[in-house]
Design a protein around this motif. Structure first.
Motif, PDB file in Angstrom:
ATOM      1  N   LEU A  54       0.832  -1.207   0.000  1.00  0.00           N
ATOM      2  CA  LEU A  54       0.000   0.000   0.000  1.00  0.00           C
ATOM      3  C   LEU A  54       0.864   1.255   0.000  1.00  0.00           C
ATOM      4  N   ASP A  55       1.969   1.203   0.756  1.00  0.00           N
ATOM      5  CA  ASP A  55       2.790   2.401   0.925  1.00  0.00           C
ATOM      6  C   ASP A  55       3.547   2.818  -0.335  1.00  0.00           C
ATOM      7  N   ARG A  56       3.521   1.971  -1.366  1.00  0.00           N
ATOM      8  CA  ARG A  56       4.177   2.364  -2.613  1.00  0.00           C
ATOM      9  C   ARG A  56       3.520   3.607  -3.225  1.00  0.00           C
ATOM     10  N   VAL A  57       2.225   3.787  -2.960  1.00  0.00           N
ATOM     11  CA  VAL A  57       1.558   4.960  -3.537  1.00  0.00           C
ATOM     12  C   VAL A  57       1.041   5.874  -2.431  1.00  0.00           C
ATOM     13  N   ALA A  58       0.821   7.139  -2.785  1.00  0.00           N
ATOM     14  CA  ALA A  58       0.328   8.106  -1.810  1.00  0.00           C
ATOM     15  C   ALA A  58      -1.048   7.685  -1.298  1.00  0.00           C
ATOM     16  N   GLU A  59      -1.341   8.133  -0.098  1.00  0.00           N
ATOM     17  CA  GLU A  59      -2.577   7.713   0.558  1.00  0.00           C
ATOM     18  C   GLU A  59      -3.826   8.024  -0.263  1.00  0.00           C
ATOM     19  N   ARG A  60      -3.781   9.116  -1.014  1.00  0.00           N
ATOM     20  CA  ARG A  60      -4.994   9.487  -1.753  1.00  0.00           C
ATOM     21  C   ARG A  60      -5.286   8.551  -2.911  1.00  0.00           C
ATOM     22  N   PHE A  61      -4.324   7.657  -3.232  1.00  0.00           N
ATOM     23  CA  PHE A  61      -4.521   6.755  -4.366  1.00  0.00           C
ATOM     24  C   PHE A  61      -4.785   5.313  -3.944  1.00  0.00           C
ATOM     25  N   ARG A  62      -5.237   5.093  -2.707  1.00  0.00           N
ATOM     26  CA  ARG A  62      -5.495   3.715  -2.271  1.00  0.00           C
ATOM     27  C   ARG A  62      -6.686   3.654  -1.340  1.00  0.00           C
ATOM     28  N   ASP A  63      -7.143   2.421  -1.122  1.00  0.00           N
ATOM     29  CA  ASP A  63      -8.303   2.199  -0.261  1.00  0.00           C
ATOM     30  C   ASP A  63      -7.913   2.425   1.195  1.00  0.00           C
ATOM     31  N   VAL A 120      -5.304  -1.097  -4.187  1.00  0.00           N
ATOM     32  CA  VAL A 120      -4.313  -0.044  -4.321  1.00  0.00           C
ATOM     33  C   VAL A 120      -4.350   0.484  -5.761  1.00  0.00           C
ATOM     34  N   GLY A 121      -4.175   1.792  -5.902  1.00  0.00           N
ATOM     35  CA  GLY A 121      -4.134   2.375  -7.244  1.00  0.00           C
ATOM     36  C   GLY A 121      -2.869   1.953  -7.957  1.00  0.00           C
ATOM     37  N   THR A 122      -2.969   1.704  -9.262  1.00  0.00           N
ATOM     38  CA  THR A 122      -1.793   1.276 -10.009  1.00  0.00           C
ATOM     39  C   THR A 122      -1.396   2.277 -11.092  1.00  0.00           C
ATOM     40  N   SER A 123      -2.338   3.097 -11.521  1.00  0.00           N
ATOM     41  CA  SER A 123      -2.000   4.169 -12.456  1.00  0.00           C
ATOM     42  C   SER A 123      -3.039   5.268 -12.278  1.00  0.00           C
ATOM     43  N   GLY A 124      -2.648   6.498 -12.628  1.00  0.00           N
ATOM     44  CA  GLY A 124      -3.545   7.621 -12.377  1.00  0.00           C
ATOM     45  C   GLY A 124      -4.039   8.256 -13.652  1.00  0.00           C
ATOM     46  N   ARG A 125      -5.183   8.904 -13.536  1.00  0.00           N
ATOM     47  CA  ARG A 125      -5.719   9.676 -14.652  1.00  0.00           C
ATOM     48  C   ARG A 125      -6.440  10.860 -14.071  1.00  0.00           C
ATOM     49  N   THR A 126      -6.465  11.929 -14.841  1.00  0.00           N
ATOM     50  CA  THR A 126      -7.184  13.089 -14.351  1.00  0.00           C
ATOM     51  C   THR A 126      -8.301  13.423 -15.323  1.00  0.00           C
ATOM     52  N   ARG A 127      -9.372  13.972 -14.783  1.00  0.00           N
ATOM     53  CA  ARG A 127     -10.445  14.455 -15.647  1.00  0.00           C
ATOM     54  C   ARG A 127      -9.976  15.755 -16.288  1.00  0.00           C
ATOM     55  N   VAL A 128     -10.303  15.964 -17.530  1.00  0.00           N
ATOM     56  CA  VAL A 128      -9.927  17.202 -18.215  1.00  0.00           C
ATOM     57  C   VAL A 128     -11.120  17.700 -19.013  1.00  0.00           C
ATOM     58  N   VAL A 136      -8.544  13.599  -9.746  1.00  0.00           N
ATOM     59  CA  VAL A 136      -7.509  12.635 -10.108  1.00  0.00           C
ATOM     60  C   VAL A 136      -7.954  11.287  -9.560  1.00  0.00           C
ATOM     61  N   SER A 137      -8.145  10.328 -10.453  1.00  0.00           N
ATOM     62  CA  SER A 137      -8.603   9.017 -10.017  1.00  0.00           C
ATOM     63  C   SER A 137      -7.601   7.952 -10.454  1.00  0.00           C
ATOM     64  N   VAL A 138      -7.901   6.718 -10.128  1.00  0.00           N
ATOM     65  CA  VAL A 138      -6.932   5.664 -10.436  1.00  0.00           C
ATOM     66  C   VAL A 138      -7.611   4.454 -11.052  1.00  0.00           C
ATOM     67  N   ASP A 141     -12.075  11.161  -0.849  1.00  0.00           N
ATOM     68  CA  ASP A 141     -11.469   9.859  -0.575  1.00  0.00           C
ATOM     69  C   ASP A 141     -11.977   8.847  -1.600  1.00  0.00           C
ATOM     70  N   LEU A 142     -11.086   8.393  -2.487  1.00  0.00           N
ATOM     71  CA  LEU A 142     -11.498   7.462  -3.555  1.00  0.00           C
ATOM     72  C   LEU A 142     -12.102   6.175  -3.011  1.00  0.00           C
ATOM     73  N   SER A 143     -11.705   5.800  -1.773  1.00  0.00           N
ATOM     74  CA  SER A 143     -12.214   4.516  -1.282  1.00  0.00           C
ATOM     75  C   SER A 143     -13.685   4.573  -0.889  1.00  0.00           C
ATOM     76  N   THR A 144     -14.255   5.784  -0.861  1.00  0.00           N
ATOM     77  CA  THR A 144     -15.690   5.837  -0.575  1.00  0.00           C
ATOM     78  C   THR A 144     -16.515   5.806  -1.860  1.00  0.00           C
TER      79      THR A 144
END
Lengths: 528, 335
Positions: B104-113, B119-127, B247-249, B313-316
């Motif tokens: 889990l600690d490989r990625v920032a807290e905002r990118f995981r449950d 755990v998030g593995t890649s990111g994307r942003t809305r544009v 920014v989501s994953v 919080d993405l996990s919600t």
């Protein structure tokens, strides 16, 4: 006790076989009931939601539209190619049946790419605006395109097998050709038209690809949206049960239309065809009509696929020929076709040869799951197989079974319309002469009904070749079919590369149409 | 009899093909992937090469695979669920096992449950993607709240039935509040946005000039450019904190019922390894963001740490989805 109209009781093995088949076909329905029951009282609330009623209305509107359009397109066409001296009849017959091999989602994609805003046509014509191809009319067009061959093929087969006797009698009694057409010929093929329309209605009810691409809000689209909300599978199940209700309605209507007279041949029928009707000055309009249908429903999609292919070549995209996918598709679909016909035989015999309330009910029950979208059938089989038949789960066997469940009515329609045209008197004669029931089936009924059974099997095959949603969830891992390949590529917008599997799907399916439309009877005119 | 011969040959071939995939030894792993085959198969090939394990992948739509896992009721053949969106992972978190802290600690807290199930593995942003023939970048709004301006009537494309749009609405609900979100949806509706099934057709419609602005994920642009290199479309990154800048994953989790837990863990660790993350920079077609610190994104993309979506919080998202759908239905977006 249930007794047939002829006072005969159906043999027990037949009843058992038909019973087992129908029970297996009812699995999706059982799953829906489980899901709705576990949802408690909310289910009823959802049922009376105005939103649900609106969806029902829109769905019915689409079904009625598509059925009407398919009849208007298909019946005149079938009559022209079978019963008249239309030039190039065989070619027209083949071309008119061909759209059956085009998956409806591909048809919708083609229509959109052609008529869409800034689409191919608009560029070609250089006009500012074309009518919006999405919505009700777009869905109607795409669904008509991919389903009218059902009505066409069944009507064509019925017209061809029609005993020319009654028509000749009517003519000799002074009835005009037009009168004979409307009072004798068309009524005798009414069961075929009605069955074809039922298949079209079921297809339209269950279709998701077209309504989603055309953004038309039908029940299936709502069901998919519900599944995407994941948490609660009850609303999706409620909507799916509403679809089952609509199926029941369609079946009742169809039974009514069909039972306005049964049309057996009273004798073995003359082994010859009626003399073709000379078209005379109607030849040009008839040709124009055939040309219009074939252009709209075959040439235009072919043109769009060709355009995509050309774009892929121009942009130098890697084009691989999906041979192993083609083989998988062919294998799974052939198995499904054979199994579906085998399963349809006992149900059809029971319903037609031992007509009673119970046997009719059993036959109608076998349709219960067939207006359900693929995802519902797939998830119901996931549910049962993962829990109670894990060795079968994610095997080819389960996938083939799913195809049979989805496309059973196609097989049943073939077998039934064939049996309907074999007089029970012939069978009774065979029985009277000492043949056993199985021997009669094998040596008398089956040969006479052969072309209908082959046609039913071919319809299942063609439908299974195009199946996507259930295939995605139930296929063995790594088992790729042509539709999954198309899906994979269109998912990332690679339409140009998707043209290759789409064209191959069409190419390998097309020869099978021969089985549906092939003429195995002596040529017309040769009075025996 | 020819037909019979053909049929039996086919059956034999199929049975043989089917058997090949069916061995549950410890060197084989089953992955349910809601991510597109075209995009992630090369990554999975890398994993097979590095570890010598065989990976059987079932590709499908994320939500449908989640529904499958739910219907399998603890009997899933899957070891790993690799999903396009956090919502689908959240929907089946009962079926997922907790991941070790090190992973889990490989990625920032905002990118995981926050519960440690995925755990998030890649990111994307809305544009906000736009048609470059019709607009210059400074004409493109910096906030989605500006899209209700009547000037944009009939010029906006959205995909309200798509998970990524729904996640964005969830983000707006959680950051700007229910009332404001509902009002925004009602006002946007007045502007007659054109609806599409998913992101790719929006970018294609932007390319043809059918619409001028589209709410999409940033990486679809690159997929469409692959097909039409000259397409007049570009991405506009929205202001920091705007719900439209979410920014989501894409992420992954291991199943509690996994037959090969060790392999499943290795797979997730590979996705988060430097090598697995560099894939998004070096070889992937679609230019997603690597999430592990120190791995830079593809050239031309603003760095991940400069992107700042709404504080959510993405996990919600899994649990919030049904309320979002209810709101979208109420405001007439799902019909």
């Amino acid at each position: 006790m249930s007794r047939g109209a002829g006072g005969r009781r159906p043999p027990l093995p037949l009843v058992l076989a038909a019973g087992v088949v129908v029970c297996l076909l009812l699995l999706p329905l059982a799953y829906l009931v489980i899901r709705v029951a576990s949802g408690g009282g909310r289910a009823l609330e959802l049922l009376w939601d105005p939103e649900t009623l609106r969806l029902v209305f829109r769905t019915v509107l689409l079904v009625v539209g598509v059925v009407t359009a398919t009849i208007l397109v298909a019946v005149p066409l079938a009559w022209l190619v079978v019963r008249t001296d239309l030039p190039g009849r065989r070619i027209w017959a083949t071309a008119a049946a061909l759209p059956l091999v085009i998956p409806s989602y591909v048809a919708a994609l083609c229509l959109l790419s052609l008529f869409g805003e800034k689409g191919l046509l608009q560029q070609a014509l250089g006009v500012e605006r074309l009518p919006d191809p999405t919505g009700y009319w777009g869905a109607l067009a795409a669904l008509t395109l991919s389903t009218y061959p059902y009505v066409f093929l069944l009507t064509q087969a019925a017209l061809r097998d029609l005993d020319p006797g009654p028509e000749e009698a009517a003519r000799s009694l002074g009835a005009s050709r037009l009168r004979v057409l409307f009072r004798v010929s068309l009524p005798s093929v009414r069961p075929a038209i009605s069955l074809g329309s039922l298949l079209v209605a079921l297809y339209t009810l269950s279709d998701f690809g077209v309504v989603s691409l055309m953004r038309y809000d039908a029940l299936t689209r709502a069901i998919y949206l519900q599944y995407r909300s994941l948490f609660d599978r009850t609303p999706a199940a409620v909507l799916a049960l509403v679809l089952v209700g609509l199926t029941a309605l369609a079946l009742t209507l169809e039974a009514r239309v069909r039972s306005r007279g049964r049309h057996y041949r009273t004798n073995p029928g003359a082994a010859r065809r009626a003399k073709p009707v000379p078209l005379g000055r109607w030849r040009a309009p008839a040709l124009a009509w055939c040309g219009l249908v074939v252009t709209a429903f075959l040439a235009l999609p072919a043109f769009v696929l060709g355009y995509w292919l050309q774009r892929a070549i121009v942009n130098d995209r890697a084009l691989e020929l999906p041979w192993s996918e083609a083989l998988s598709s062919l294998g799974a679909s052939s198995l499904a076709a054979a199994l579906a016909v085998a399963a349809a035989v006992p149900v059809a015999i029971l319903a037609l040869r031992y007509p009673s309330r119970r046997s009719r009910l059993l036959e109608r029950l076998s349709f219960a799951g067939n207006a359900l979208p693929g995802i519902v059938i797939a998830l119901s089989l996931v549910f049962f197989a993962a829990r109670y038949a894990s060795p079968l789960y994610q095997t080819l066997a389960l996938l083939v079974f799913a195809y049979v469940v989805r496309f059973f009515p196609l097989a049943l329609s073939g077998v039934e319309s064939a049996l309907e045209r074999v007089s029970p008197r012939v069978e009774e004669a065979a029985r009277g002469l000492g043949r056993g029931p199985l021997a009669t089936l094998a040596t008398v009924t089956a040969p006479l009904a052969r072309s209908g059974m082959l046609a039913g099997g071919a319809l299942v095959f063609l439908a299974a070749m195009k199946e996507l949603p259930a295939t995605l969830l139930l296929r063995p891992i790594g088992f790729e079919t042509l539709p999954t390949e198309i899906w994979k590529l269109t998912q990332v917008g690679a339409y140009s590369r998707a043209a290759v599997p789409a064209l191959i799907l069409i190419a390998v399916s097309a020869p099978v149409l021969y089985l549906v439309s092939a003429d195995r009877r002596p040529q017309g005119g040769s009075v025996s | 009899m020819k037909l019979v011969t053909v049929l039996s040959t086919l059956v034999t071939a199929l049975v043989l093909a089917g058997c090949g995939a069916d061995d549950s030894k410890s060197d084989s792993l089953t992955v349910y992937s809601g991510r597109e085959e075209e995009l992630v198969q090369p990554l999975i090939d890398m994993f097979e090469e590095t570890t010598g394990m065989t990976v059987d992948v079932r590709y499908g739509e994320s939500a449908e695979l989640a529904a499958t896992i739910a219907e399998e009721g603890g009997n899933s053949p899957a070891d790993v669920f690799f999903s396009q969106d956090p919502g689908s992972l959240g929907a089946v978190d009962d079926e997922l096992a907790e991941l070790p802290q090190g992973t889990l600690d490989r990625v920032a807290e905002r990118f995981r449950d926050s519960g440690g199930k995925w755990v998030g593995t890649s990111g994307r942003t809305r544009v906000l993607a736009y048609n470059t023939d019709a607009l210059t970048e400074d004409q493109v709004p910096d906030s989605v709240f500006d899209l209700t301006d009547p000037a944009w009537k009939g010029k906006i494309g959205i995909a309200p039935t798509n998970a990524s749009f729904q996640a964005f609405v969830t983000a707006m609900r959680l950051s700007a509040g229910e009332e404001r979100t509902k009002q925004w949806l009602i006002d946007l509706k007045q502007n007659d946005p054109k609806t599409y099934e998913k992101n790719t057709p929006i970018v294609e419609a932007l390319a043809t000039g059918e619409i001028e602005l589209g709410l999409v994920n940033h990486y679809y642009l690159y997929l469409v450019k692959e097909e039409q290199p000259e397409a007049p479309v570009a991405n506009h990154f929205l202001a920091k904190g705007d719900p439209g800048a979410l920014v989501s994953v894409a992420g992954a989790g291991t199943l509690a019922s996994a037959g090969n837990t060790e392999g499943a863990q290795r797979f997730i660790d590979f996705l988060l390894s430097d090598e697995g993350q560099r894939f998004y920079t070096d070889s992937a077609e679609e230019a997603e963001y690597p999430l592990v610190a120190g791995i830079e994104a593809k050239k031309g993309l603003p760095p991940l740490d400069t992107l700042e979506g709404p504080n959510v919080d993405l996990s919600t998202f899994g649990a919030e989805l049904s309320s979002t759908l209810e709101l979208l239905r109420e405001t007439g977006y799902l019909s």
